[in-house]
Design a protein around this motif. Structure first.
Motif, PDB file in Angstrom:
ATOM      1  N   SER A 194       1.416  -2.464  -4.881  1.00 56.67           N
ATOM      2  CA  SER A 194       0.374  -3.297  -4.610  1.00 56.67           C
ATOM      3  C   SER A 194      -1.140  -2.411  -4.617  1.00 56.67           C
ATOM      4  CB  SER A 194       0.550  -4.064  -3.380  1.00 56.67           C
ATOM      5  OG  SER A 194       0.163  -3.291  -2.154  1.00 56.67           O
ATOM      6  N   LEU A 226      -1.374 -12.809  -2.639  1.00 55.12           N
ATOM      7  CA  LEU A 226      -2.193 -12.001  -3.142  1.00 55.12           C
ATOM      8  C   LEU A 226      -3.743 -12.423  -3.170  1.00 55.12           C
ATOM      9  CD1 LEU A 226      -2.511  -9.330  -4.961  1.00 55.12           C
ATOM     10  CD2 LEU A 226      -2.193 -10.873  -7.033  1.00 55.12           C
ATOM     11  N   VAL A 242       0.207  -7.069  -7.288  1.00 55.49           N
ATOM     12  CA  VAL A 242       1.421  -6.812  -6.817  1.00 55.49           C
ATOM     13  C   VAL A 242       2.600  -6.778  -7.562  1.00 55.49           C
ATOM     14  CG1 VAL A 242       1.749  -9.296  -5.879  1.00 55.49           C
ATOM     15  CG2 VAL A 242       2.551  -7.316  -4.694  1.00 55.49           C
TER      16      VAL A 242
END
Ligand SMILES: CCCCC/C=C\C/C=C\C/C=C\C/C=C\CCCC(=O)SCCNC(=O)CCNC(=O)[C@H](O)C(C)(C)COP(=O)(O)OP(=O)(O)OC[C@H]1O[C@@H](n2cnc3c(N)ncnc32)[C@H](O)[C@@H]1OP(=O)(O)O
Length: 207
Positions: free
Chosen positions: A99, A137, A104
Motif C-alpha cells: 500500500s 483506501l 492498495v
C-alpha cells in the motif's frame, strides 16, 4: 506519487498509525474461527441432532455476549485495523500486501458463505468487497472520513468461490471533497469485476 500535504506519520493501509484497542491478542483468531464457522455452516447439510446442538450453542453464546454489549464507539468488531478485514466477517477477508498513500494491493478468497450459485460469488458480495476496500483506501493516509456517494460495478467474468484472487484499488483523482477511486478483482490474468466509485469527504457534523 505521494500525496502532498499529509501530516507526518499519518499512515498507509499497512501502517495505519492508529492505536488498536479492544479484544486483546486472541481476537483475530476468534474472527478467523467465525469465518470458518460461516463457511462450514454454508457448506453443511446437518442432521437434526447437529441442528439442535448448534441452536443451543448459538443461543448460549448470544446470551453470554449480551453481558458485554457496548455502544458503537467501544465496539471491537470492524475496528481492529491491525487485522485483515479489520476484524469483521460481513465482507470477505481482504489481506493487504502492498500500500501507499494512493493505492492498495492484496488478496481475497470468497469462502462458501459468499456463494451465489454454480461456483460463482454472489453478485452482492462483490460490490461489498469493493466498498470495503475502496472506502477504507479513501480514508487512509491522513485523509478525513468519507462516505460512498456512488459505487458502480461491472461483472466481467464469473468470480469463483474458494480461489485466491488479487485485488487492487487506486485513486483516480481527488478534487476537493471528491475522491474518485477505481478497483478490480482478478483471477490470475482474468478480470472478474471492476468498479469505480465516488467517496465524499464528510463535512463537520455530517453523520
Ligand atoms: C464512514 C465514516 C464512519 C466512521 C467509522 C469509524 C471507524 C470504523 C473503523 C474503520 C472503518 C474503516 C473503513 C471503512 C470501510 C468501508 C467504508 C464504506 C463506506 C460506506 O459504505 S458509507 C455508507 C453508504 N453511503 C452513504 O450512506 C452516503 C449517504 N449519502 C450522504 O450521506 C450524502 O449524500 C453525502 C455525504 C455522500 C453527500 O452529501 P453532501 O450534502 O455532503 O454533498 P452534496 O450532495 O452537496 O454533493 C457534493 C458534491 O458531490 C456530488 N455528488 C454527490 N453525490 C453524488 C453522486 N451520487 N453522484 C455524482 N456526484 C455526486 C454533488 O453533485 C456535488 O458536486 P459539486 O460540488 O461539483 O456540485
Amino acid at each position: 506519487m505521494p500525496r502532498t500535504g499529509l501530516p507526518s506519520g499519518s499512515g498507509t493501509w499497512l501502517d495505519p498509525d492508529i492505536p488498536v484497542t479492544g479484544g486483546g491478542p486472541g481476537y483475530g483468531a476468534v474472527v478467523e474461527s467465525l469465518r470458518d464457522l460461516l463457511d462450514g455452516f454454508a457448506a453443511a447439510s446437518p442432521d437434526e441432532e447437529t441442528v439442535r446442538a448448534l441452536a443451543d450453542a448459538f443461543a448460549a453464546w448470544s446470551k453470554r455476549l449480551e453481558r458485554h454489549r457496548v455502544g458503537e464507539r467501544q465496539q471491537v468488531f470492524g475496528r481492529r485495523r491491525d487485522l485483515h478485514g479489520r476484524g469483521q466477517v460481513m465482507a470477505p477477508k481482504f489481506a493487504a500486501e502492498e500500500s501507499d498513500e494512493r493505492s492498495v494491493k492484496g488478496t481475497v478468497t470468497f469462502g462458501r458463505y459468499f456463494l451465489g450459485g454454480n461456483g460463482a460469488v454472489h453478485g452482492g458480495a462483490i460490490p461489498l468487497l469493493f466498498d470495503e476496500v475502496m472506502g477504507r483506501l479513501s480514508n487512509t493516509a491522513g485523509r478525513s472520513q468519507s462516505r460512498t456517494a456512488f459505487l458502480h460495478t461491472d461483472f466481467r467474468s464469473v468470480t469463483p468461490v474458494g480461489v485466491p484472487l488479487s485485488v487492487r484499488a487506486w485513486f483516480e483523482s481527488e478534487e476537493g471533497r471528491k475522491r474518485f477511486i477505481r478497483a478490480e478483482i482478478r483471477d490470475g490474468d482474468t478480470l472478474c469485476a471492476e468498479s469505480h466509485g465516488l467517496f465524499l469527504a464528510l463535512l463537520p457534523g455530517q453523520p
